[in-house]
Design an enzyme around this catalytic site. Structure first.
Site, PDB file in Angstrom:
ATOM      1  N   GLY B  53      93.164  60.673  68.276  1.00 41.15           N
ATOM      2  CA  GLY B  53      93.738  61.677  69.183  1.00 41.15           C
ATOM      3  C   GLY B  53      95.327  61.805  68.756  1.00 41.15           C
ATOM      4  N   SER B  54      95.902  63.120  69.237  1.00 38.93           N
ATOM      5  CA  SER B  54      97.186  63.464  68.998  1.00 38.93           C
ATOM      6  C   SER B  54      97.764  62.844  70.189  1.00 38.93           C
ATOM      7  CB  SER B  54      97.318  65.116  68.895  1.00 38.93           C
ATOM      8  OG  SER B  54      96.887  65.368  67.583  1.00 38.93           O
ATOM      9  N   GLY B  55      99.241  62.800  70.252  1.00 39.35           N
ATOM     10  CA  GLY B  55      99.838  62.411  71.577  1.00 39.35           C
ATOM     11  C   GLY B  55     100.777  61.117  71.107  1.00 39.35           C
ATOM     12  N   HIS B  56     100.294  60.529  69.997  1.00 41.15           N
ATOM     13  CA  HIS B  56     100.906  59.106  69.583  1.00 41.15           C
ATOM     14  C   HIS B  56     101.750  59.053  68.483  1.00 41.15           C
ATOM     15  CE1 HIS B  56      97.447  57.489  72.278  1.00 41.15           C
ATOM     16  NE2 HIS B  56      96.845  58.098  71.497  1.00 41.15           N
ATOM     17  N   ASP B 109      86.301  58.115  69.534  1.00 39.94           N
ATOM     18  CA  ASP B 109      86.465  57.795  68.027  1.00 39.94           C
ATOM     19  C   ASP B 109      85.244  57.446  67.236  1.00 39.94           C
ATOM     20  OD1 ASP B 109      89.211  59.073  67.583  1.00 39.94           O
ATOM     21  OD2 ASP B 109      89.804  57.398  69.095  1.00 39.94           O
ATOM     22  N   HIS B 218      97.062  54.939  76.155  1.00 36.75           N
ATOM     23  CA  HIS B 218      96.745  56.314  76.982  1.00 36.75           C
ATOM     24  C   HIS B 218      97.034  55.852  78.557  1.00 36.75           C
ATOM     25  CE1 HIS B 218      94.075  55.642  73.474  1.00 36.75           C
ATOM     26  NE2 HIS B 218      94.315  57.012  73.354  1.00 36.75           N
TER      27      HIS B 218
END
Lengths: 333, 333
Positions: B53-56, B109, B218
């Site tokens: 996921g993006s955001g990290h 994932d 998250h």
């Protein structure tokens, strides 16, 4: 504001100890003062000593490295290092080819670095300085020397470090670093404040739906407070303010830094970069190299700045020399 | 929570465009999907494809580089990339020596990367995977495969990238990356939440004087919520929890990462490192290399994690190979 600290009074000394412990392959701490020294440094060149207040990490301690600073003199949080710290740090790395100091243009830093230069002179060590005043929001164009230094410091350190590595003499390194400084402009935007460990209030107050253009990296007042805008609008505003201040023409080559102030994400800054690239493309300006990172922070402040370094042949050659430190590495071209 | 964005729905695509524009000397974007591809990559080796996921950020897109990932497949914020994105990204970089996927152990994932592997198999492309489950707070010791992947991902990517560069075959690269994963533990602490752009609430709530051990990247629930403690107390707690989980003996050599979750400063994490180094010294454990940085973030979340990779001869040799990307560069030894 919760901070991961022990005693607030020990923050800087404990952090410097930990920082140098962590990067002990590269750094050693000065035995007596808060100075970070590069191990295995070249001894055949002008020494580059950088520094300023702590609290902006990785600036300045994190820009000690090969092709970068030989040492950093570190003050307390948002406070200049004292003259003794600067003097001892410089003495630890000087190689009889002289010392160039690069630091942000703040009254306290100017005073203390000048006093350190006097102490060095008494010891027969040549030194001089370049003060960085890249923040074009902090004073008008006809009062350049009243402007503050912000993230653009990094470009001046990069160029000065390369000039030292290239074997230039002290006056030549200084002239080159000044050329970088004079070809450089930055301006930022802030959305939320940082807070100094141990203090019970943040550096400034701002409403939940507001932002402010041109704020400094210690929370200094900016030039315009407005309602929160889109990042495209913000990026346009910042770029146009830099263009008002520095001639940027079609065909020019530039290096660009989008610098986060602490808590602004790479995701957000990447969106800003996308818009900036569009604007530069439209103006026929070519980007030689660019970075998105939080290199010069104000604790956990929200916001970012844009810095643009206009290259000429000499600056480009020096920019393209390799450099390495754990926070900033360029392979060279 | 103010964010520097345009339309929330465009965050990931606009950010990826800007990111790849910024680092266009190194990266290109896949023409059809959200994949970041390394330019000028080696074609004589197993391809390493990372993602999640993006955001990290900078994880994962920022760990594409020489001696690191050949490509990253990027999902929406905190959401796995879809099988098509993973498949297309892998197809763009595979060199007929097979593809190793390295990613964090999350249900979404796992499912999507598995489906991408099936698609690759249909095309006759060999692939396999290593799921990283370094977060020892996320499930008990006898349920390793229920654990989440956090900042320790970086060590597995580093080792897998080096193994690919060393010319190992796919099954050997996989075995080596698994060895890194199995010699690795992480655990974190959180003090404030991050917020997904476009949502009006942060990922969790926490009182002004509280912190929580073991939270995920998250905002997943941790193992203990307490009043805010000193960073020395926190560091002891984190280290002792890692030691409960993985045998660390006098004479062992380790690599250490103190990873910031977004808004926690290098200053604070350096103080944590100082304490950790004291504890490791007292245990006779030798630190081979270490970093303090925000490599795997949860937007502007406050907090940090400690990751410890126990070295053996093979892992050390691979760790000491050079790597380069704009966010993570090692000179090699």
């Amino acid at each position: 504001m919760k901070k991961f600290i022990n005693n607030p009074e020990d923050v800087v000394s404990e952090a410097l100890t930990g920082f140098v412990d962590c990067y002990s392959n590269y750094y050693e701490k000065h035995e007596e003062v808060n100075g970070v020294l590069l191990k295995n440094r070249r001894k055949d060149k002008v020494a580059l000593v950088i520094g300023g207040g702590s609290g902006h990490e990785p600036m300045f301690s994190g820009f000690v490295g090969k092709g970068l600073g030989d040492a950093a003199a570190c003050g307390n949080i948002f406070a200049s290092p004292d003259p003794g710290t600067i003097y001892e740090t410089a003495m630890a790395v000087e190689n009889s080819k002289g010392v160039l100091f690069v630091y942000g243009n703040y009254a306290g830093d100017n005073l203390n670095f000048d006093m350190a230069e006097e102490l060095l002179e008494e010891d027969g060590v040549k030194s001089t300085h370049v003060r960085v005043w890249d923040d074009c929001a902090s004073a008008p164009k006809d009062r350049l020397t009243d402007r503050r230094g912000i993230a653009g410091d990094l470009f001046v350190v990069k160029i000065a470090g390369a000039a030292c590595d290239a074997g230039l003499e002290l006056d030549e390194v200084k002239a080159t670093a000044e050329m970088a400084r004079d070809n450089l402009r930055s301006i930022g935007v802030a959305s939320s404040p940082g807070q100094i460990p141990g203090l019970d209030k943040p550096t400034f107050e701002i409403a939940d739906d507001e932002m402010e253009y041109g704020m400094g990296i210690h929370g200094e007042k900016g030039i315009e407070r407005t309602k929160m805008k889109t990042v495209d609008e913000i990026t346009e505003y910042l770029y146009f303010n830099i263009k008002k201040d520095m001639e940027i023409n079609s065909g020019d080559e530039v290096c660009v830094l989008i610098n986060g102030l602490g808590s602004t994400t790479i995701l957000e800054m990447s969106i800003a970069y996308r818009k900036l690239k569009e604007l530069l493309d439209a103006d026929g300006v070519q980007v030689h190299d660019s970075d998105i990172n939080s290199y010069c922070t104000c604790q956990e402040m929200g916001g970012f700045s844009i810095s643009i370094l206009k290259l000429n042949e000499e600056l480009k050659k020096l920019y393209d020399m390799p450099c390495y430190c754990p926070y900033y590495a360029k392979e060279g071209k």
